[in-house]
Design an enzyme around this catalytic site. Structure first.
Site, PDB file in Angstrom:
ATOM      1  N   VAL A 143     -11.582   7.916   4.998  1.00 52.79           N
ATOM      2  CA  VAL A 143     -12.489   7.355   5.981  1.00 52.79           C
ATOM      3  C   VAL A 143     -13.089   6.086   5.409  1.00 52.79           C
ATOM      4  CG1 VAL A 143     -14.579   7.790   7.314  1.00 52.79           C
ATOM      5  CG2 VAL A 143     -12.955   9.642   6.894  1.00 52.79           C
ATOM      6  N   CYS A 144     -13.090   5.026   6.189  1.00 50.41           N
ATOM      7  CA  CYS A 144     -13.615   3.744   5.720  1.00 50.41           C
ATOM      8  C   CYS A 144     -15.068   3.590   6.162  1.00 50.41           C
ATOM      9  CB  CYS A 144     -12.776   2.615   6.311  1.00 50.41           C
ATOM     10  SG  CYS A 144     -13.278   0.975   5.774  1.00 50.41           S
ATOM     11  N   PHE A 145     -15.891   3.016   5.295  1.00 48.08           N
ATOM     12  CA  PHE A 145     -17.233   2.638   5.712  1.00 48.08           C
ATOM     13  C   PHE A 145     -17.643   1.385   4.975  1.00 48.08           C
ATOM     14  CE2 PHE A 145     -20.409   4.408   2.500  1.00 48.08           C
ATOM     15  CZ  PHE A 145     -19.480   4.736   1.546  1.00 48.08           C
TER      16      PHE A 145
END
Length: 277
Positions: A143-145
């Site tokens: 998951v990218c943030f």
């Protein structure tokens, strides 16, 4: 054959006792008196734990902390200050030379954090690990943030749990917070900002980056429900059996003695002096 660890459910303790018990468990595991340990606990009263090297003065509003009845304690691990209030806190004590522990701090963190990941999934929350870009390319899925750090637990792109690790006496101590509810007014009243405008901007930004368990579930869950889910999650994620452990009187006496250190201003303020803000 599945390995058996001790499982210690400490219930809710004072900030000083909570940190003292983690240190006693580290000492006992280092001495070979007990196997690896998973410990769960809560905080009563709520506490602010500051990182081992962090300065208190100028960053924490001590007057507001006193007003809210929040106690300050310095922890063994590094990082920034954390408010511990409506949360499940976990700690893991395991030897550095354990066959399942990588030598790298980051990789060991990933192994131990699988228990947290599975705990969220036991509650029906689709948590994922966040990884830096170079790791995403290797792993193929993450998951990218906005500002990825190593193996943070994310839910819907928001940070869901925070952990810290230290290594002493040949033992890895990793402990961390699993927020069940967050009181943002209290949280932001406990830290110092240049102005109310900056404080409000930080609070709005925080809601986009962090999330608590009851923010994402259809119904609120209790501390005991979260505890049960994460006990199952750690057993599954680390592929271990958990044997309930009741601390002997000798261990409790050692914790009581160490509690004096964690209550002391000498330890909490570490040569900077007690500064009222």
């Amino acid at each position: 054959m599945t390995e058996t660890w001790y499982f210690l459910d400490s219930g809710h303790g004072t900030p000083a006792f909570n940190m003292a018990m983690d240190e006693v468990l580290l000492n006992w595991h280092s001495a070979g008196k007990i196997p690896p340990v998973l410990r769960f606990y809560g905080w009563e009263p709520a506490g602010i734990s500051v990182g081992f090297f962090q300065k208190v003065g100028g960053s924490i509003d001590l007057e507001n902390a006193e007003k809210y009845g929040v106690e300050l304690v310095r922890r063994q691990t590094g990082g920034r200050a954390v408010l511990h209030d409506q949360e499940l806190t976990y700690s893991v004590l395991i030897s550095e030379d354990h066959h399942a522990m990588p030598k790298s701090v980051k990789e060991a963190y990933l192994v131990l954090s699988r228990g947290i990941l599975e705990g969220y999934r036991e509650l029906g929350i689709p948590a994922e690990f966040s990884m830096p870009e170079e790791k995403k390319k290797q792993a193929g899925s993450a998951v990218c943030f906005e500002e990825p750090s190593w193996y943070e637990l994310m839910v819907d792109g928001k940070k869901a749990a925070g952990s810290a690790q230290t290594r002493k006496k040949g033992v890895i101590l990793q402990h961390g917070s699993v927020p069940i509810e967050m009181d943002l007014e209290k949280l932001f009243d406990l830290f110092i900002y240049p102005s109310e405008k900056v404080k409000e901007r930080a609070r709005r930004a925080f809601t986009k980056r962090a999330v608590a368990i009851n923010d994402v579930l259809d119904r609120p869950v209790s501390f005991d429900e979260v505890k049960d889910a994460f006990r199952k999650g750690f057993a599954k994620g680390l592929e271990i059996d958990l044997e309930p452990f009741t601390p002997p009187e000798e261990m409790l006496n050692e914790a009581a003695e160490l509690e004096k250190k964690y209550k002391s201003e000498e330890w909490s303020y570490k040569r900077e002096g007690r500064q009222k803000i």
